[in-house]
Scaffold this active site. Structure first.
Site, PDB file in Angstrom:
ATOM      1  N   HIS A  74       0.844  -1.200   0.000  1.00 30.09           N
ATOM      2  CA  HIS A  74       0.000   0.000   0.000  1.00 30.09           C
ATOM      3  C   HIS A  74       0.879   1.249   0.000  1.00 30.09           C
ATOM      4  O   HIS A  74       1.931   1.265   0.625  1.00 30.09           O
ATOM      5  CB  HIS A  74      -0.931  -0.010   1.218  1.00 30.09           C
ATOM      6  CG  HIS A  74      -1.988   1.046   1.135  1.00 30.09           C
ATOM      7  ND1 HIS A  74      -1.733   2.358   1.471  1.00 30.09           N
ATOM      8  CD2 HIS A  74      -3.269   1.003   0.699  1.00 30.09           C
ATOM      9  CE1 HIS A  74      -2.838   3.064   1.256  1.00 30.09           C
ATOM     10  NE2 HIS A  74      -3.774   2.262   0.789  1.00 30.09           N
ATOM     11  N   SER A  88     -10.425   7.125  -3.176  1.00 28.02           N
ATOM     12  CA  SER A  88     -11.669   7.892  -3.039  1.00 28.02           C
ATOM     13  C   SER A  88     -12.859   7.258  -3.759  1.00 28.02           C
ATOM     14  O   SER A  88     -13.710   7.962  -4.320  1.00 28.02           O
ATOM     15  CB  SER A  88     -11.461   9.345  -3.509  1.00 28.02           C
ATOM     16  OG  SER A  88     -10.496   9.985  -2.700  1.00 28.02           O
TER      17      SER A  88
HETATM   18  P1  PGA Z   1      -9.645   5.958   0.186  1.00 28.30           P
HETATM   19  O1  PGA Z   1      -8.435   4.919   0.435  1.00 28.30           O
HETATM   20  O2  PGA Z   1     -10.778   5.159  -0.379  1.00 28.30           O
HETATM   21  O3  PGA Z   1      -9.928   6.531   1.537  1.00 28.30           O
HETATM   22  O4  PGA Z   1      -9.138   6.975  -0.782  1.00 28.30           O
HETATM   23  C1  PGA Z   1      -8.149   3.888  -0.488  1.00 28.30           C
HETATM   24  C2  PGA Z   1      -6.954   3.094  -0.020  1.00 28.30           C
HETATM   25  O5  PGA Z   1      -5.996   3.687   0.497  1.00 28.30           O
HETATM   26  O6  PGA Z   1      -6.922   1.841  -0.152  1.00 28.30           O
END
Ligand code: PGA
Length: 250
Positions: A95, A213
């Site tokens: 990640h 997001s």
């Molecule tokens: P987010 O995070 O949906 O809050 O943008 C996605 C992720 O980091 O896996």
């Protein structure tokens, strides 16, 4: 032919009571939904309790990271074998927050993918460019390097347990999602890289998730793209209602 995946990355959120509350709310909202692989990734300390709370629901349990050794003098680490012991079937590796804040490199990601695969975990392997890399025209170079580095030595058979997650760093937690076209373009590129590395069958069979997001308002457009096989979701996975909308949209 590729079963879609909706995966919730809870990051550093949810104590045990909060985690149980979340899954208790989620299970009935997605009961009866088939044809989608649902995965949730709580913090290590609540894995075992969440495992009991999702028993029989069909939801898969993931960890957010793992180490590459099975056991030994490695203070603070958690091994794939221990994740399986805690009920995990999946693990997120590479990640961008781990790459950014915890020194994760393509080389460490690669060791972890090998170890997780050998242990029998399905890997959610994350790649993605920063805003600076995108704006300087380097998106494809970055993706190519991360894919080649992360998957070095990973054979065709082991790829059956690898899911790729394309997460543009500039879209994570910012509310700024990649457009459907931007995401599809990157996914098609990733699939073409898999084709070069593994050939047509693996390229066609590998699930590639979009992350950054993702929310109820944008899942429809993303999931409709040819090469987008689901989503890795942060913020919107922390509420049962919004995560259930994403699962039911897949
Ligand atoms: P987010 O995070 O949906 O809050 O943008 C996605 C992720 O980091 O896996």
């Amino acid at each position: 032919m590729r079963t879609p995946v909706i995966a919730g990355n809870w990051k550093l959120f949810k104590t045990a009571p909060e985690a149980i509350g979340l899954v208790t709310g989620l299970v009935p909202l997605i009961a009866g939904k088939s044809g989608v692989e649902v995965v949730i990734a709580p913090v290590f300390t609540v894995l075992d309790r969440v495992r009991s709370a999702i028993a029989g629901s069909g939801i898969h349990l993931a960890a957010q990271d793992c180490f590459w050794e099975e056991e030994g003098a490695f203070t603070g680490e958690v091994s794939p074998k221990m994740l399986i012991d805690a009920g995990c079937t999946h693990v997120i590796i590479g990640h961008s927050e781990r790459r950014q804040y915890f020194g994760e490199t393509d080389a460490t990601v690669n060791r972890k993918i090998h170890a997780a695969g050998v242990a029998g975990l399905t890997v959610l392997f994350c790649v993605g460019e920063t805003l600076e890399e995108r704006e300087s025209g380097n998106t494809f170079n970055v993706l190519r390097t991360q894919i080649a580095g992360g998957l070095a030595g990973v054979g065709t058979a082991a790829m059956e347990r690898v899911i790729v997650a394309y997460e543009p760093v500039w879209a994570i937690g910012t509310g700024r999602t990649a457009s459907d076209e931007q995401a599809q373009e990157a996914h098609a590129f990733i699939r073409s890289e898999l084709h070069s590395l593994y050939g047509p069958a693996t390229a066609a069979a590998t699930r590639i998730l979009y992350g950054g997001s993702v929310k109820p308002e944008n899942i429809g457009g993303l999931i409709a793209q040819n090469d987008i096989d689901g989503a890795l979701v942060g913020g919107a996975s922390l509420k049962a209602e919004s995560f259930a909308v994403l699962v039911n949209a897949a």
